[in-house]
Design a protein around this motif. Structure first.
Motif, short mmCIF file in Angstrom:
data_model
loop_
_atom_site.label_atom_id
_atom_site.label_comp_id
_atom_site.label_asym_id
_atom_site.label_seq_id
_atom_site.Cartn_x
_atom_site.Cartn_y
_atom_site.Cartn_z
N SER A 1 0.82 -1.22 0.00
CA SER A 1 0.00 0.00 0.00
C SER A 1 0.85 1.26 0.00
CB SER A 1 -0.93 0.00 1.22
OG SER A 1 -0.16 -0.07 2.42
N THR B 1 2.25 3.25 -3.63
CA THR B 1 1.42 4.18 -4.42
C THR B 1 1.29 3.71 -5.88
OG1 THR B 1 3.31 5.63 -4.93
CG2 THR B 1 2.02 6.13 -2.95
N ARG C 1 -0.34 3.12 -9.31
CA ARG C 1 -1.41 3.72 -10.10
C ARG C 1 -2.41 2.64 -10.53
NH1 ARG C 1 2.86 5.09 -13.16
NH2 ARG C 1 1.84 4.07 -14.94
N GLU D 1 -5.21 -2.40 -7.79
CA GLU D 1 -4.14 -2.07 -6.83
C GLU D 1 -4.38 -2.75 -5.49
OE1 GLU D 1 -7.14 1.30 -6.43
OE2 GLU D 1 -6.45 -0.14 -7.91
#
Length: 406
Positions: A64, A67, A69, A118
């Protein structure tokens, strides 16, 4: 592919052409198991450790915190999905993972929404720094040159399939290589094992008339660099595309012609000298066709091809490599199929990649070769790619505890 390669690779960076050049890509037949010549080489000294398991492993930041995208994660997720059938069945040469470690992540595809890609990586993975984590990354792409399936006027350079007489020596017929394997060559009319035909002999017709031609290309210089790359696309007269990939090599050592030019004083910024880039070397060859042909023949290595069906060239993992998602790595230090996070001084390459390929010069921990697809933009990006920074490998959660690296 990765020689030497989605796609599977043209000589693309200065270090490639001045030192060696391959990520190769197709898994060779049992009889012809040499890899294509290395496309890119690292200036770093090879590590003493034999696998990642023998290096210091440090827990990295939580996923996490990377970052990631959304578009980067979604592309990586698709590539990871294609890797799962291999991840859950093959032995990991790095010693970091076992097939069963990947099962939970691979099973989750059926219900996981790609709009939350993500979160997928954050849910199932943890990061590890292998060794000092200092990364070096180059780039490769899939070249496209003019070709034809048949021999037509203007297309006179043959693309050969693997010859049936290209074999490994039987024990006792030749001295073993340093790695213990028998060399590749052929048996002559007397039954003696001899080196296979070199570039000059093949260009002079050693294989002509044997039905080995799978295609013909227009520009022999472009084809030379496609051989260095290990795979590419042929743009056909009717507008179609024929994708060809590495199938074998003649067993003779690769010589980087850029290094030969440097030794001869042909590379530099003075009058009469040329840039050490691929474009500069091609310009020299075109400006000096006789000397240029002799220069290319200094590289005695010859690559054989096979036609590749499907929507992308195959990487060494046996799945298609994808533009801006696939990366070549050393399988002894990075599990093939694993996600890799790069944070480099070349920000265009920062982000999440999936290790799906290998290359003759992609050796050691944290050494990577990023894939950029096909076309002029891919060629420009790959050609200028030489980045340094940090790398983390993403492993299934619980792996670090098992390895004692938590």
């Amino acid at each position: 592919m990765a020689g030497f390669p989605g796609g599977s690779r043209f000589a693309v960076v200065l270090v490639a052409l001045l030192t060696l050049a391959g990520c190769g890509r197709l898994v060779p037949s049992p009889e012809v198991v040499s890899r294509p010549p290395p496309l890119r080489s690292s200036p770093d000294t090879a590590p003493q450790a034999q696998t990642a398991r023998q290096l210091l492993l440090r827990e990295g930041p939580p996923v996490s915190a990377l970052t990631i995208r959304q578009d980067d994660a979604a592309a990586a997720l698709l590539s990871f999905r294609e890797s799962c059938p291999r991840l859950t069945t093959r032995t990991d040469e790095s010693g970091l993972t076992r097939p069963g470690d990947w099962k939970a992540a691979c099973d989750a595809f059926a219900t996981w929404p790609y709009g939350q890609a993500e979160n997928f990586f954050d849910t199932f993975f943890e990061t590890v720094q292998v060794g000092d984590g200092r990364a070096f990354a180059t780039g490769y792409f899939e070249p496209e040159i003019a070709g034809s399936r048949t021999h037509i006027p203007g297309y006179d350079t043959p693309v050969y399939a693997v010859p049936p007489d290209l074999v490994r020596a039987r024990p006792g017929d030749a001295a073993a290589l340093a790695n213990g394997r028998m060399p590749i060559g052929r048996y002559d009319e007397s039954g003696a094992f001899v080196p296979y035909y070199d570039r000059t002999e093949i260009e002079n017709g050693a294989l002509a008339g044997k039905g080995l031609e799978i295609a013909w290309v227009r520009d022999p210089v472009e084809f030379f660099f496609l051989q260095v790359q290990g795979s590419g696309r042929l743009r056909l007269p009717d507008g179609g595309v024929m994708r060809i990939g590495y199938a074998g090599q003649n067993g003779l050592a690769y010589t980087g012609i850029g290094s030969v030019m440097r030794e001869q004083g042909l590379i530099g910024s003075q009058p009469g000298q040329y840039s050490g880039s691929m474009q500069g070397i091609i310009q020299y060859i075109n400006d000096n066709p006789v000397e240029g042909r002799a220069l290319m023949r200094r590289n005695r290595s010859w690559v054989f091809f096979t036609e590749i069906r499907g929507d992308g060239p195959l990487g060494s993992l046996g799945v298609p490599v994808r533009a801006e998602s696939s990366v070549a790595a050393d399988p002894k230090f990075t599990p093939l199929g694993a996600p890799v996070w790069l944070d480099l001084d070349r920000t265009v390459a920062n982000g999440l990649w999936i290790a799906q390929d290998t290359g003759g010069a992609i050796k050691g921990a944290n050494r990577f070769d990023t894939f950029w697809g096909a076309g002029d933009e891919a060629r420009r990006t790959a050609g200028g790619m030489s980045g340094r920074g940090r790398a983390f490998i993403l492993l299934p959660k619980g792996t670090l505890t098992r390895l004692g690296a938590k």
